[in-house]
Design a protein around this motif. Structure first.
Motif, short mmCIF file in Angstrom:
data_model
loop_
_atom_site.label_atom_id
_atom_site.label_comp_id
_atom_site.label_asym_id
_atom_site.label_seq_id
_atom_site.Cartn_x
_atom_site.Cartn_y
_atom_site.Cartn_z
N ALA A 1 0.83 -1.21 0.00
CA ALA A 1 0.00 0.00 0.00
C ALA A 1 0.86 1.26 0.00
O ALA A 1 1.79 1.40 0.80
N GLY A 2 0.59 2.17 -0.92
CA GLY A 2 1.28 3.45 -1.00
C GLY A 2 2.73 3.35 -1.42
O GLY A 2 3.52 4.26 -1.17
N SER A 3 3.12 2.26 -2.04
CA SER A 3 4.52 2.03 -2.37
C SER A 3 4.66 1.35 -3.74
O SER A 3 3.71 0.77 -4.25
N LEU A 4 5.85 1.44 -4.30
CA LEU A 4 6.16 0.69 -5.52
C LEU A 4 6.74 -0.67 -5.18
O LEU A 4 6.91 -1.52 -6.05
N LYS A 5 7.04 -0.88 -3.89
CA LYS A 5 7.64 -2.14 -3.45
C LYS A 5 6.65 -3.29 -3.66
O LYS A 5 5.50 -3.21 -3.26
N PRO A 6 7.12 -4.37 -4.29
CA PRO A 6 6.20 -5.48 -4.57
C PRO A 6 5.86 -6.28 -3.33
O PRO A 6 6.66 -6.41 -2.40
#
Length: 138
Positions: free
Chosen positions: A102-107
């Motif tokens: 959520a709220g991130s580009l991290k998979p």
């Protein structure tokens, strides 16, 4: 083709060729699942029949694989094709729910499978830029 492009083009080309050929006979539920994921990222694809989409995707991947493996096709040209294709995969990653934290580009764990496709975009841009910026004899 520059000799330094050979490892990149052969590995990616073989991957795409195999992927495209493996989708040749995709129909029914498998085609619908593939189509459904694609529609989630590119809603305009909903007007395309799932089996037709699978056949077109198979042909596109096969053609890209063959182009990457063909020495006389300029790296800039295959790089542009790969960039377009990989941009679609990145879009799939960015727009599919549950692929990112959520709220991130991290998979997420589930999203790692798609997040890795950003490497294809980097490889594509490398092929294009290297081919376009190398010194030409005056």
């Amino acid at each position: 083709m520059k000799v330094s492009h050979v490892p990149l083009r052969v590995t990616i080309g073989a991957f795409f060729l195999n992927s495209g050929l493996s989708k040749r006979t995709l129909e029914g539920e498998a085609a619908q699942g593939l189509h459904g994921r694609a529609v989630g990222a590119v809603p305009q694809l909903k007007h395309l029949d799932a089996n037709r989409f699978a056949r077109l995707l198979s042909r596109a991947e096969t053609a890209l694989g063959v182009a990457l493996l063909t020495p006389f096709v300029p790296s800039a040209l295959v790089g542009l094709g790969l960039a377009g294709f990989s941009a679609g995969l990145v879009q799939l990653y960015l727009k599919t729910p549950g692929m990112r934290e959520a709220g991130s580009l991290k998979p997420t764990q589930q999203g790692t499978v798609l997040a890795k496709d950003i490497w294809l975009l980097g490889a594509a841009l490398t092929l294009v830029l290297d081919d376009l910026t190398r010194r030409r004899p005056a």
